[in-house]
Design a protein around this motif. Structure first.
Motif, mmCIF file in Angstrom:
data_model
loop_
_atom_site.group_PDB
_atom_site.id
_atom_site.type_symbol
_atom_site.label_atom_id
_atom_site.label_comp_id
_atom_site.label_asym_id
_atom_site.label_seq_id
_atom_site.Cartn_x
_atom_site.Cartn_y
_atom_site.Cartn_z
ATOM 1 N N UNK A 34 52.127 30.156 51.538
ATOM 2 C CA UNK A 34 51.825 31.481 52.081
ATOM 3 C C UNK A 34 50.956 32.287 51.124
ATOM 4 N N UNK A 35 51.277 32.237 49.832
ATOM 5 C CA UNK A 35 50.492 32.985 48.837
ATOM 6 C C UNK A 35 49.080 32.410 48.723
ATOM 7 N N UNK A 36 48.978 31.079 48.668
ATOM 8 C CA UNK A 36 47.672 30.440 48.534
ATOM 9 C C UNK A 36 46.770 30.722 49.733
ATOM 10 N N UNK A 37 47.385 30.865 50.908
ATOM 11 C CA UNK A 37 46.597 31.067 52.127
ATOM 12 C C UNK A 37 46.186 32.517 52.336
ATOM 13 N N UNK A 38 46.837 33.438 51.650
ATOM 14 C CA UNK A 38 46.578 34.849 51.925
ATOM 15 C C UNK A 38 46.111 35.639 50.699
ATOM 16 N N UNK A 39 45.930 34.992 49.569
ATOM 17 C CA UNK A 39 45.592 35.750 48.353
ATOM 18 C C UNK A 39 44.158 36.267 48.359
ATOM 19 N N UNK A 40 43.241 35.624 49.081
ATOM 20 C CA UNK A 40 41.851 36.097 49.159
ATOM 21 C C UNK A 40 41.383 36.002 50.610
ATOM 22 N N UNK A 41 41.789 36.973 51.402
ATOM 23 C CA UNK A 41 41.477 36.969 52.825
ATOM 24 C C UNK A 41 40.002 37.257 53.055
ATOM 25 N N UNK A 42 39.418 36.549 54.029
ATOM 26 C CA UNK A 42 38.006 36.707 54.364
ATOM 27 C C UNK A 42 37.850 36.895 55.864
ATOM 28 N N UNK A 43 36.733 37.538 56.257
ATOM 29 C CA UNK A 43 36.473 37.746 57.677
ATOM 30 C C UNK A 43 36.233 36.422 58.382
ATOM 31 N N UNK A 44 35.612 35.483 57.680
ATOM 32 C CA UNK A 44 35.411 34.141 58.217
ATOM 33 C C UNK A 44 36.337 33.195 57.475
ATOM 34 N N UNK A 45 37.499 32.928 58.043
ATOM 35 C CA UNK A 45 38.508 32.137 57.316
ATOM 36 C C UNK A 45 38.078 30.697 57.095
ATOM 37 N N UNK A 46 38.442 30.170 55.949
ATOM 38 C CA UNK A 46 38.213 28.765 55.629
ATOM 39 C C UNK A 46 39.454 28.223 54.943
ATOM 40 N N UNK A 47 39.572 26.928 54.928
ATOM 41 C CA UNK A 47 40.641 26.279 54.174
ATOM 42 C C UNK A 47 42.030 26.728 54.557
ATOM 43 N N UNK A 48 42.798 27.147 53.550
ATOM 44 C CA UNK A 48 44.194 27.512 53.751
ATOM 45 C C UNK A 48 44.346 28.736 54.648
ATOM 46 N N UNK A 49 43.408 29.698 54.533
ATOM 47 C CA UNK A 49 43.499 30.874 55.401
ATOM 48 C C UNK A 49 43.339 30.468 56.858
#
Length: 237
Positions: A34-49
């Motif tokens: 959860x932390x790895x997927x949300x620590x750097x949120x972007x408008x265009x999600x990639x990877x874990x997000x």
């Protein structure tokens, strides 16, 4: 095949150290994901997000299929937590198991009925809590006498049946899968190289099937949680 659980007694209570270890590891893995997927949120999600957003969309679909979003939207975080936690817990015992001095330490925590029934009790308790919170105690209690009062005893039995089936269904599927994997692994230890070669392909096939079963059981557990919740909080149930 028969291995004891590492048990200790403290203040008159018996604790299963293996369950405590695996529950902690499962919680840490889910937290890290959860932390790895949300620590750097972007408008265009990639990877874990991107993966995490897919999980949220998937659970949102489960909720929408059981109740209206205005009512069920507040349970999105609960649903995501449940599906991730149960899935990770189901997967931990598939690659290997660890036995120390005849005691089983590493396994899927959901292969223990105590763990799955505890999860089921927590879920059912939450449905009662939100039922009272969102409807009020008097309106919530009236649901036990609808559409006719004589259904009250049956609805009480249903509460216990729902709790047992929710927990035992998950336990039975995961425990049976690990037992068969243990039997296949024992071929290599008891029958040498020929046993190991003969068991290799069936073990890989069963592990793949167990991943499928573990995923389906995580989905079913989350789906049934939302179904039970909808019956408690929705005014049309």
């Amino acid at each position: 095949m028969e291995h004891k659980a590492p048990l200790v007694e403290f203040l008159g209570l018996t604790f299963n150290l293996s369950d405590m270890l695996m529950i902690t590891i499962t919680s840490l893995i889910v937290f890290i994901i959860a932390v790895a997927a949300t620590r750097s949120l972007q408008l265009r999600p990639t990877g874990m997000q991107n993966f995490m957003e897919w999980v949220f969309d998937f659970v949102r679909g489960i909720i929408n299929s059981t109740m209206d979003w205005q009512t069920g939207g507040r349970f999105l975080t609960l649903g995501v937590t449940l599906i991730m936690y149960v899935f990770v817990a189901n997967m931990l015992g598939l690659p290997f198991s660890v036995h120390v001095n005849g005691e089983l330490w590493w396994k899927s925590p959901t292969a223990d009925a105590t763990v799955t029934l505890t999860l089921a009790v927590m879920v059912v308790a939450l449905t009662h809590y939100y039922g009272v919170k969102m409807k009020g105690a008097s309106e919530y209690l009236r649901d036990y006498t609808r559409p006719v009062a004589w259904l009250f005893p049956l609805k009480i039995i249903e509460e216990f049946a729902n709790t047992l089936t929710l927990g035992l269904r998950l336990f039975g599927n995961i425990y049976a899968g690990e037992i068969l994997l243990g039997l296949l692994a024992s071929l290599g230890t008891h029958y040498g190289v020929l046993g190991a070669v003969g068991a290799a392909v069936p073990m890989m096939v069963w592990q793949a099937f167990s991943i499928f079963v573990g995923s389906i059981q995580a989905f079913i557990f989350t789906m049934l949680t939302m179904v039970y919740m909808a019956h408690k909080v929705s005014h049309d149930h």
